[in-house]
Design an enzyme around this catalytic site. Structure first.
Site, mmCIF file in Angstrom:
data_model
loop_
_atom_site.group_PDB
_atom_site.id
_atom_site.type_symbol
_atom_site.label_atom_id
_atom_site.label_comp_id
_atom_site.label_asym_id
_atom_site.label_seq_id
_atom_site.Cartn_x
_atom_site.Cartn_y
_atom_site.Cartn_z
ATOM 1 N N HIS A 17 0.835 -1.210 0.000
ATOM 2 C CA HIS A 17 0.000 0.000 0.000
ATOM 3 C C HIS A 17 0.873 1.264 0.000
ATOM 4 O O HIS A 17 0.586 2.226 -0.709
ATOM 5 C CB HIS A 17 -0.876 0.059 1.262
ATOM 6 C CG HIS A 17 -1.920 -1.013 1.360
ATOM 7 N ND1 HIS A 17 -2.038 -1.827 2.462
ATOM 8 C CD2 HIS A 17 -2.911 -1.380 0.510
ATOM 9 C CE1 HIS A 17 -3.053 -2.660 2.287
ATOM 10 N NE2 HIS A 17 -3.604 -2.410 1.106
ATOM 11 N N LYS A 41 -17.002 -6.792 6.895
ATOM 12 C CA LYS A 41 -15.792 -7.562 6.606
ATOM 13 C C LYS A 41 -15.087 -7.958 7.904
ATOM 14 O O LYS A 41 -15.134 -7.218 8.885
ATOM 15 C CB LYS A 41 -14.866 -6.696 5.746
ATOM 16 C CG LYS A 41 -13.791 -7.479 5.037
ATOM 17 C CD LYS A 41 -13.094 -6.634 3.992
ATOM 18 C CE LYS A 41 -11.798 -7.295 3.574
ATOM 19 N NZ LYS A 41 -11.083 -6.524 2.585
ATOM 20 N N SER A 128 -2.546 -7.879 3.018
ATOM 21 C CA SER A 128 -2.839 -7.695 4.443
ATOM 22 C C SER A 128 -3.234 -9.013 5.093
ATOM 23 O O SER A 128 -2.814 -9.317 6.210
ATOM 24 C CB SER A 128 -3.976 -6.687 4.619
ATOM 25 O OG SER A 128 -3.596 -5.430 4.157
HETATM 26 O O1 PNS Z 1 -8.608 -2.782 0.453
HETATM 27 P P1 PNS Z 1 -9.854 -3.345 -0.130
HETATM 28 O O2 PNS Z 1 -10.612 -4.131 0.903
HETATM 29 O O3 PNS Z 1 -9.600 -4.111 -1.398
HETATM 30 O O4 PNS Z 1 -10.763 -2.078 -0.518
HETATM 31 C C1 PNS Z 1 -12.031 -2.233 -1.100
HETATM 32 C C2 PNS Z 1 -12.785 -0.906 -1.113
HETATM 33 C C3 PNS Z 1 -12.896 -0.359 0.302
HETATM 34 C C4 PNS Z 1 -12.052 0.099 -1.969
HETATM 35 C C5 PNS Z 1 -14.182 -1.205 -1.732
HETATM 36 O O5 PNS Z 1 -14.777 -2.231 -1.037
HETATM 37 C C6 PNS Z 1 -15.069 0.026 -1.696
HETATM 38 O O6 PNS Z 1 -14.929 0.918 -2.516
HETATM 39 N N1 PNS Z 1 -15.981 0.067 -0.695
HETATM 40 C C7 PNS Z 1 -16.860 1.195 -0.471
HETATM 41 C C8 PNS Z 1 -18.305 0.860 -0.872
HETATM 42 C C9 PNS Z 1 -18.445 0.939 -2.383
HETATM 43 O O7 PNS Z 1 -18.237 1.984 -2.974
HETATM 44 N N2 PNS Z 1 -18.774 -0.217 -2.969
HETATM 45 C C10 PNS Z 1 -18.919 -0.321 -4.417
HETATM 46 C C11 PNS Z 1 -17.612 -0.673 -5.073
HETATM 47 S S1 PNS Z 1 -17.793 -0.909 -6.801
#
Ligand code: PNS
Length: 166
Positions: A17, A41, A128
């Site tokens: 990251h 999660k 992670s």
């Molecule tokens: O580090 P990660 O867990 O891969 O991050 C995923 C994240 C937080 C970027 C994704 O789950 C997200 O954007 N969540 C917010 C809710 C949202 O916008 N969902 C639609 C995504 S297309």
């Protein structure tokens, strides 16, 4: 001024990251690292702790801001005036998920671009969840995470060991 957002769970932030954030800081005027509050999660560190660890790990970068957010990434990006969503690609296996997310986000918000940055080769397998597994099983993660994360993780492992004994 070009503002980009780097959203993620950061549970916890890894050297992968940090590599992406560093690259993005060179490309954009301001990078907002946005730590997602995801109650569903399975998360090891609390939202506040994840934000604190990202702040500690990125303190040396000058054009960065670390914030927490809830709800849709595109809504938060629009609220803070970001034009670009930054995500990291480590290996081909990341592509499918990132591609889907980028397409969905651009359907919802056509003015927001997703930019995927490729992390350094040595960080290809830094995730992670693997890092948490290694640390909780007593492995050395100091080469995989920023120093504040290694220190915090060591305390978690110690607390768990004490809990198991007592
Ligand atoms: O580090 P990660 O867990 O891969 O991050 C995923 C994240 C937080 C970027 C994704 O789950 C997200 O954007 N969540 C917010 C809710 C949202 O916008 N969902 C639609 C995504 S297309």
């Amino acid at each position: 001024m070009k503002r980009a957002i780097f959203p993620g769970s950061f549970d916890p932030i890894t050297n992968g990251h940090l590599d992406i954030a560093t690259r993005a800081c060179r490309l954009f005027d301001e990078l907002v690292v946005a730590v997602y509050h995801n109650p569903e999660k399975h998360i090891l560190f609390s939202w506040e702790e994840r934000i604190d660890l990202v702040r500690a790990a990125t303190a040396h970068l000058t054009n960065i801001r670390v914030e927490g957010f809830t709800g849709l990434t595109i809504k938060y990006a629009q609220e803070i005036g970001a034009e670009v969503i930054v995500r990291g690609l480590r290996a081909v296996s990341d592509f499918e998920g990132e591609f889907q997310m980028a397409l969905l986000n651009s359907t919802l918000a056509p003015n927001l671009e997703t930019v995927c940055l490729i992390s350094g080769q040595q960080l290809m397998f830094t995730s992670s969840s693997r890092i948490k597994e290694i640390a909780l099983l007593g492995g050395d993660i100091s080469g995989l995470v920023p120093q504040p994360v290694a220190a915090r993780m060591a305390r978690v492992v110690q607390e768990r060991q004490k809990g198991a004994q007592g």
